[in-house]
Design an enzyme around this catalytic site. Structure first.
Site, PDB file in Angstrom:
ATOM      1  NE  ARG A 233      -4.240  -1.501   0.020  1.00 42.77           N
ATOM      2  CZ  ARG A 233      -4.319  -2.531  -0.838  1.00 42.77           C
ATOM      3  NH1 ARG A 233      -3.336  -2.767  -1.689  1.00 42.77           N
ATOM      4  NH2 ARG A 233      -5.382  -3.310  -0.843  1.00 42.77           N
ATOM      5  CG  ASP A 257       1.875  -2.527  -8.355  1.00 43.88           C
ATOM      6  OD1 ASP A 257       1.842  -2.160  -9.544  1.00 43.88           O
ATOM      7  OD2 ASP A 257       0.960  -3.188  -7.813  1.00 43.88           O
ATOM      8  CD  GLU A 262      -2.759   3.115  -5.286  1.00 39.54           C
ATOM      9  OE1 GLU A 262      -1.572   2.846  -5.131  1.00 39.54           O
ATOM     10  OE2 GLU A 262      -3.639   2.254  -5.484  1.00 39.54           O
ATOM     11  CG  HIS A 294      -2.777  -1.012  -7.046  1.00 41.14           C
ATOM     12  ND1 HIS A 294      -3.068  -0.323  -5.897  1.00 41.14           N
ATOM     13  CD2 HIS A 294      -2.925  -2.322  -6.726  1.00 41.14           C
ATOM     14  CE1 HIS A 294      -3.377  -1.171  -4.928  1.00 41.14           C
ATOM     15  NE2 HIS A 294      -3.292  -2.392  -5.412  1.00 41.14           N
TER      16      HIS A 294
HETATM   17  P1  NAD Z   1      -1.666 -11.360   4.755  1.00 39.19           P
HETATM   18  O1  NAD Z   1      -2.691 -10.907   5.725  1.00 39.19           O
HETATM   19  O2  NAD Z   1      -1.610 -12.806   4.366  1.00 39.19           O
HETATM   20  O3  NAD Z   1      -0.196 -10.987   5.327  1.00 39.19           O
HETATM   21  C1  NAD Z   1       0.108  -9.752   5.892  1.00 39.19           C
HETATM   22  C2  NAD Z   1       1.205  -9.988   6.916  1.00 39.19           C
HETATM   23  O4  NAD Z   1       1.614  -8.720   7.443  1.00 39.19           O
HETATM   24  C3  NAD Z   1       0.742 -10.846   8.110  1.00 39.19           C
HETATM   25  O5  NAD Z   1       1.659 -11.899   8.335  1.00 39.19           O
HETATM   26  C4  NAD Z   1       0.735  -9.854   9.266  1.00 39.19           C
HETATM   27  O6  NAD Z   1       1.053 -10.448  10.523  1.00 39.19           O
HETATM   28  C5  NAD Z   1       1.825  -8.886   8.826  1.00 39.19           C
HETATM   29  N1  NAD Z   1       1.779  -7.630   9.554  1.00 39.19           N
HETATM   30  C6  NAD Z   1       0.692  -6.971  10.047  1.00 39.19           C
HETATM   31  N2  NAD Z   1       1.086  -5.870  10.704  1.00 39.19           N
HETATM   32  C7  NAD Z   1       2.442  -5.844  10.604  1.00 39.19           C
HETATM   33  C8  NAD Z   1       3.436  -4.953  11.100  1.00 39.19           C
HETATM   34  N3  NAD Z   1       3.114  -3.878  11.843  1.00 39.19           N
HETATM   35  N4  NAD Z   1       4.720  -5.214  10.808  1.00 39.19           N
HETATM   36  C9  NAD Z   1       5.071  -6.307  10.085  1.00 39.19           C
HETATM   37  N5  NAD Z   1       4.173  -7.194   9.615  1.00 39.19           N
HETATM   38  C10 NAD Z   1       2.885  -6.948   9.878  1.00 39.19           C
HETATM   39  O7  NAD Z   1      -1.809 -10.419   3.498  1.00 39.19           O
HETATM   40  P2  NAD Z   1      -1.282 -10.688   2.012  1.00 39.19           P
HETATM   41  O8  NAD Z   1      -2.337 -11.403   1.248  1.00 39.19           O
HETATM   42  O9  NAD Z   1       0.086 -11.264   2.082  1.00 39.19           O
HETATM   43  O10 NAD Z   1      -1.226  -9.189   1.450  1.00 39.19           O
HETATM   44  C11 NAD Z   1      -0.291  -8.241   1.961  1.00 39.19           C
HETATM   45  C12 NAD Z   1      -0.654  -6.873   1.441  1.00 39.19           C
HETATM   46  O11 NAD Z   1      -0.442  -6.831   0.026  1.00 39.19           O
HETATM   47  C13 NAD Z   1      -2.148  -6.505   1.570  1.00 39.19           C
HETATM   48  O12 NAD Z   1      -2.422  -5.962   2.852  1.00 39.19           O
HETATM   49  C14 NAD Z   1      -2.339  -5.482   0.489  1.00 39.19           C
HETATM   50  O13 NAD Z   1      -2.103  -4.203   1.033  1.00 39.19           O
HETATM   51  C15 NAD Z   1      -1.236  -5.802  -0.509  1.00 39.19           C
HETATM   52  N6  NAD Z   1      -1.759  -6.236  -1.826  1.00 39.19           N
HETATM   53  C16 NAD Z   1      -1.376  -5.548  -2.929  1.00 39.19           C
HETATM   54  C17 NAD Z   1      -1.809  -5.942  -4.180  1.00 39.19           C
HETATM   55  C18 NAD Z   1      -1.373  -5.227  -5.438  1.00 39.19           C
HETATM   56  O14 NAD Z   1      -1.957  -5.452  -6.514  1.00 39.19           O
HETATM   57  N7  NAD Z   1      -0.368  -4.378  -5.403  1.00 39.19           N
HETATM   58  C19 NAD Z   1      -2.666  -7.042  -4.294  1.00 39.19           C
HETATM   59  C20 NAD Z   1      -3.019  -7.736  -3.147  1.00 39.19           C
HETATM   60  C21 NAD Z   1      -2.564  -7.322  -1.894  1.00 39.19           C
END
Ligand code: NAD
Length: 334
Positions: A233, A257, A262, A294
């Site tokens: 994000r 990305d 954005e 994105h």
């Molecule tokens: P997920 O919930 O499986 O994993 C997120 C991880 O972050 C978890 O292990 C959680 O414990 C950890 N976390 C939470 N707070 C934290 C902190 N303060 N410090 C360190 N780690 C912390 O989520 P995911 O499916 O792996 O997705 C991760 C992120 O990717 C989403 O939140 C979203 O913002 C982003 N995303 C982006 C796109 C894109 O197209 N660019 C697409 C999907 C997701």
């Protein structure tokens, strides 16, 4: 159910229509984002279907409640753009697509790293213009480099596995350790990760804890010339500090990305417009910055999964069989 689908692009329509075939749901496709002035377009609908940059604050939730909307169907995993507590108070359910293709996003992070390092985007343009020189295309071996992964959930874990395949050493930081990382990487305190990583890739969600995680102070702790990759994000990075870090050379490469402002830029063709956002324009002047709009999620596999889960969520809501894992509750934003 009748569903107002905001922020619809032609590809959203294509995949959602296929997923809706054979269901009794009526999808009303709207190009407009969900804003105060476009709420009324959902009149007569039981649900709204929204994407990452639709900002559903308490005012919009209140307006949705007033017109009888009972469900917010997110066609994404992240939910930082929805006031979950406000929705809960108005008895509006929020359902999401918690996992569609972690590979899509993790592979895009790898693409950003490889492109920034080996400059294939520049080589492509050069060669097309008959310039076969190698000047300034020098890269480095990934083999043996230390890569810091912040957030080792679904996407971070796949990313760690993939980059391990290049012979990198993996350092990880997360609030909760993921067993899948055993044998791949080592969990370390955040500062150790900052100090020792040649490449840092962000895979944590945007929360009050992670807002501007990359800022002047943390950048100063990083190795000089570090590569920072953000496919999570935009607001994880304080753009002003990143620009300063790029100017001094403390940041050697930046691949993003996602971008903090954005909403008004991404997913639109602004090629004939004056872009008023000075920060992104400044970022675009650096030769060592690579921005994609994105698109990390954007694979056929992910789009099929997103559309199918979104339609299933709507059906589950209608039949009262909501999947616990797909519901976003106030506890999740505490
Ligand atoms: P997920 O919930 O499986 O994993 C997120 C991880 O972050 C978890 O292990 C959680 O414990 C950890 N976390 C939470 N707070 C934290 C902190 N303060 N410090 C360190 N780690 C912390 O989520 P995911 O499916 O792996 O997705 C991760 C992120 O990717 C989403 O939140 C979203 O913002 C982003 N995303 C982006 C796109 C894109 O197209 N660019 C697409 C999907 C997701």
């Amino acid at each position: 159910m009748k569903v107002a689908v905001y922020n619809t692009k032609p590809y959203d329509k294509e995949y959602l229509e296929k997923a809706a075939a054979g269901t009794n749901h009526e999808l009303v496709f709207l190009e407009s984002p969900l804003k105060e002035r476009s709420v009324k377009l959902a009149e007569g609908c039981d649900a709204v279907c929204v994407f990452v940059n639709d900002n559903l604050n308490d005012k919009i939730i209140e307006s949705l409640h007033c017109i009888g909307v009972k469900l917010i169907a997110l066609r994404c995993a992240g939910f930082n753009n929805v006031d979950i507590v406000a929705a809960y108070q108005k008895n509006i359910k929020v359902l999401r697509v918690p996992a569609y293709s972690p590979h899509a996003v993790a592979e895009h992070a790898i693409a950003l790293i490889l492109t920034l390092n080996r400059k294939t985007h520049k080589a492509y343009n050069r060669v097309r213009e008959g310039n076969f020189s190698l000047d300034r295309l020098i890269g480095f071996d990934l083999n043996g480099k230390t890569v810091g992964v912040i957030g080792t959930g679904k996407i971070g874990a796949v990313f760690a596995q993939l980059i391990k395949g290049f012979g990198c050493n993996i350092l990880a930081y997360d609030k909760f350790e993921n067993k899948e990382l055993a044998g791949i990487g080592q969990y370390v305190p955040m500062d150790t990760l900052f100090n020792q990583s040649d490449i840092i890739s962000l895979h944590c969600p945007l929360t009050p804890d992670t807002h501007n995680l990359v800022n002047a102070e943390s950048i100063a702790k990083m190795k000089k010339g570090v590569m920072i990759i953000n496919t999570s994000r935009g607001k994880l990075i304080d753009t002003e500090s990143a620009i300063n870090g790029l100017k001094t050379g403390q940041i050697g490469y930046l691949g993003i990305d996602v971008y903090e402002q954005e909403e008004s830029i991404f997913f639109k063709d602004l090629s004939e417009s004056i872009i008023a956002d000075d920060k992104i324009m400044r970022l675009m002047t650096f030769p060592n910055v690579l921005i994609t709009a994105h698109q990390a999620f954007f694979t056929d596999n992910a789009m099929v999964q997103i559309a199918n889960t979104t339609l299933q969520n709507i059906t589950d809501f209608e039949t009262g069989n909501i999947k616990h894992s797909n519901e976003v509750t106030p506890e999740m934003v505490k």
